[in-house]
Structure formats: C-alpha cells, structure tokens
Design an enzyme around this catalytic site. Structure first.
Site, PDB file in Angstrom:
ATOM      1  N   GLU A 161      -2.566  -1.683  -3.180  1.00 61.06           N
ATOM      2  CA  GLU A 161      -3.636  -0.887  -2.591  1.00 61.06           C
ATOM      3  C   GLU A 161      -3.261   0.592  -2.645  1.00 61.06           C
ATOM      4  O   GLU A 161      -2.081   0.946  -2.589  1.00 61.06           O
ATOM      5  CB  GLU A 161      -3.858  -1.261  -1.127  1.00 61.06           C
ATOM      6  CG  GLU A 161      -4.276  -2.683  -0.885  1.00 61.06           C
ATOM      7  CD  GLU A 161      -4.507  -2.968   0.598  1.00 61.06           C
ATOM      8  OE1 GLU A 161      -5.152  -3.989   0.890  1.00 61.06           O
ATOM      9  OE2 GLU A 161      -4.041  -2.183   1.440  1.00 61.06           O
ATOM     10  N   HIS A 166      -8.021  -5.469   7.503  1.00 64.95           N
ATOM     11  CA  HIS A 166      -7.787  -4.426   8.507  1.00 64.95           C
ATOM     12  C   HIS A 166      -8.046  -4.982   9.903  1.00 64.95           C
ATOM     13  O   HIS A 166      -9.182  -5.255  10.283  1.00 64.95           O
ATOM     14  CB  HIS A 166      -8.638  -3.170   8.287  1.00 64.95           C
ATOM     15  CG  HIS A 166      -7.973  -1.932   8.849  1.00 64.95           C
ATOM     16  ND1 HIS A 166      -7.124  -1.140   8.105  1.00 64.95           N
ATOM     17  CD2 HIS A 166      -7.977  -1.404  10.088  1.00 64.95           C
ATOM     18  CE1 HIS A 166      -6.668  -0.151   8.864  1.00 64.95           C
ATOM     19  NE2 HIS A 166      -7.168  -0.298  10.065  1.00 64.95           N
ATOM     20  N   HIS A 211       0.860  -1.187   0.000  1.00 63.63           N
ATOM     21  CA  HIS A 211       0.000   0.000   0.000  1.00 63.63           C
ATOM     22  C   HIS A 211       0.898   1.239   0.000  1.00 63.63           C
ATOM     23  O   HIS A 211       1.148   1.839   1.040  1.00 63.63           O
ATOM     24  CB  HIS A 211      -0.919  -0.012   1.220  1.00 63.63           C
ATOM     25  CG  HIS A 211      -1.970   1.043   1.207  1.00 63.63           C
ATOM     26  ND1 HIS A 211      -3.229   0.840   1.730  1.00 63.63           N
ATOM     27  CD2 HIS A 211      -1.971   2.319   0.752  1.00 63.63           C
ATOM     28  CE1 HIS A 211      -3.951   1.957   1.594  1.00 63.63           C
ATOM     29  NE2 HIS A 211      -3.183   2.869   1.009  1.00 63.63           N
TER      30      HIS A 211
END
Length: 239
Positions: free
Chosen positions: A70, A191, A43
């Site tokens: 991401e 998450h 990410h």
C-alpha cells in the site's frame, strides 16, 4: 470467501522504536502465514517510520501468500519500489505526507487521469491494482474509469459508528459495494476493522474479497497471542 491479509506495519513500528531487528518483521510475516493468514500487507511511507523500503525487498523474497503493498503513488520512490518487487497487489492510498494514518479515500474523479496512468503501468507489470475509496458510489464509478481491478473501502467511518447504530454505519458501504459489483470491480476493505465489527461487515458486504487488518490485530495479539489472534480473525472472515 473473504481473505485475511495481515498488515505488519505495527511490528515494524515496535522494532524501530529501539533500533536493531527485534521483532523481526520477516519472521512475523512468515509466522502469520504459518498461522493461516492468506496475505501480508505493508504500507511503507517516505519517512520509513515503520516499514522500511528494504523490508519490502526482504519480504518479497519469502512471502508465499498474497503480498500487498500500500502507499501513495505520487511518490516516485514508491512507484519504483512496487515495480521492482512486483507484489500480488498494489493498493493506492492518498495519504498525506506526515499523516499518522490513512484518513480518506481517493477523489477518483479529480485524480482520474493520474490514476489511469499509474494503474496502466502497474498492470503492464502484471500487478493487480486496488484503489482506496470512501463508501461513495460516485467514487466507485470514478474508480472503474481508472481501469483498476479492485477498490478498497475505507472502513473507519463504519468502525467509528458501529456501536452507535451498526445498521446505519454499514448502509453506505452496502450501497458502494453493490455499485462495485454492478461495475465488475473486486472489493477489498480496511481500516479499524476488528474482532468487534468484522463479522457483521463481512456478512453484509456482497462479494468481499479481502480485508487488510493490522492495528487491531496486533493489539489483540498482545493479550491473546499472535497465533490465536490470527485464527480468531480468520474465523470472522469465514463466518
């Protein structure tokens, strides 16, 4: 069967804290694959505080499992990075500039037109698309309208409430997943999933295709070792 994609951002954070190239993110990614991980997630953020843009190019050259990038597509540089590397999957996340970590899913209704344009661009390049969403059937329906292949359920609310009442914590996620299945959308999740809460989530979300886990996995690896930790997480995804 749910796939495990290991997010290696925290490895890059550790490297960047001292400069140099220790630990080496490419070696860690390859080790995770060798230990059984079925994907690698990164990410990158505009400030490159963990994953650097060059890391993405370096990883793309060697990752043999699924490669997932991401990020927030409102940054032109991110879109260019994804198109230049053509990962297996791009996951679109509406993280604010300077945010410590992602903390909400897309409002897929408000941002429908923008997401449609981006997703069409990525899919034309042969990249599977996923949108980060809250466990809200309206947002899942909105995601369907964008043309995305998958959604990624934002699971922090589940993790936060798991030990208080796990049945209540997962309720909205089951409803959202059922809506996604009804609409023909693939389901990913991520998450704050951990060894504590992953198995219950995996067993109760129908057709969960992939989980992306970084922070908890790296923390566990400090005590349990990376190879053992990857194996433990794999076990939870296949329960």
């Amino acid at each position: 069967m749910t796939k495990l994609s290991v997010n290696i951002n925290k490895i890059a954070t550790l490297r960047n804290s001292r400069g140099g190239d220790n630990p080496n993110v490419v070696k860690v990614a390859l080790d995770c694959e060798r230990f059984g991980a079925e994907g690698i997630t990164v990410h990158p953020r505009p400030d490159e505080r963990h994953i650097r843009y060059q890391d993405v190019y370096d990883l793309k050259a060697v990752v043999t499992t699924e490669f997932n990038i991401e990020g927030n597509p409102t940054e032109a540089k991110f879109v260019e990075l994804v198109l230049a590397n053509r990962p297996t999957q791009v996951t679109l996340v509406p993280d604010a500039l300077g945010a410590v970590t992602s903390n909400a899913g897309w409002d897929t209704i408000t941002h429908k037109s923008r997401l449609q344009d981006l997703i069409a661009q990525f899919k034309e390049a042969g990249i599977r698309t996923s949108i980060f969403v809250d466990a809200d059937p309206r947002m899942v329906e909105g995601a369907k309208e964008t043309g995305t292949d998958r959604i990624e359920l934002y699971t922090e609310p589940y993790a936060e409430n798991y030990f208080k009442n796990r049945e209540l914590a997962i309720k909205d996620f089951i409803v959202a997943a059922q809506k996604a299945n009804e609409l023909g959308l693939g389901i990913n999740a991520g998450h704050d999933l951990s060894l504590d809460n992953l198995r219950y989530f995996q067993q109760n979300i129908p057709n969960l295709l992939e989980v992306s886990i970084g922070h908890a996995l790296v923390c566990d690896a400090l005590y349990l070792g990376l190879e053992n930790t990857v194996q433990l997480y794999l076990r939870e995804t296949k329960a």
